[in-house]
Design a protein around this motif. Sequence first.
Motif: not given
Length: 287
Positions: A149-157, A174-183
């Motif tokens: 349920q988490c995301f790695g560098p391969e999942d985004g820019p 990475l925990d999705p709750s700490t990935l707001g910067w990627a969005l």
Amino acid sequence: MPEAASAPAASRAVIGDSEFDRDTAVVRRAPGVYDIDLSAGWTIISAVNGGYLLAVLGRALADALPHGDPFTISAHYLTASQPGPAVIRTDTVRTGRTLSTGQASLFQYDDEGHEVERIRVLASYGDLDALPDDVRTTARPPVIPPMDQCFGPEDGPAPVSGSSAIADRLMLKLDPSTLGWALGAPSGKGEMRSWFGLADGRDADPLSLLLAVDALPPTAFEIGLKGWVPTVELTVHVRARPAPGPLRVSITTRNLAGGFLEEDAEVWDSADRLVAQSRQLARARLS
């Protein structure tokens, strides 16, 4: 026990025979003097990652000192290291029955052929296996969703423009709750949490913990800053030899002021033990 996936045993690299081990291997030229070719595989943008560099110097000190495990190591990053040849010079400050202290510096040459000191460390080493089992703590492992349920560098820019070769050598989820910067919507909380491992499946050891504390995207991204955040000083405390399996890394920043911020990291192993802690001071690029 945390929920996590792991690579099949047959495909996993082992401690002592992995890309990390080969790329941090130093060659003793003379007592206290070591040569290494810094690998381009551990770069972000064009600079060599600070955690990888700390592991390189940590390996040299493990050879130079009578004790083999880093207990505490403090590094000052003086100039950015580049892939290519480097020399490490170590000095034994004190040796004792349970702890030995040493210092080390890594040097490279600039375009004019002048020797430049890149990083200087002071460290105390001991034997982690000789420590007592008594643990009295109020620390608790970070709560991170299961790995799937988490995301790695391969999942985004890529988080920054330029080379991010180090991402290919890490297993980061990475925990999705700490990935707001990627969005494009940073939380402002200055938090980063992730599952962590090496991409080839090699289990963690004390030296790879020196990499783990400095391998996640900067907390500055969640504060709303862009661009990389160069480390000025980094101190790591290794508290225990990690159990096999993925690690969990939690990093927080509470104060950005005067163009500098701190990052406090905790690293937890698969047995829910706090195996490493660190604090670093980093420069924030505000424009």
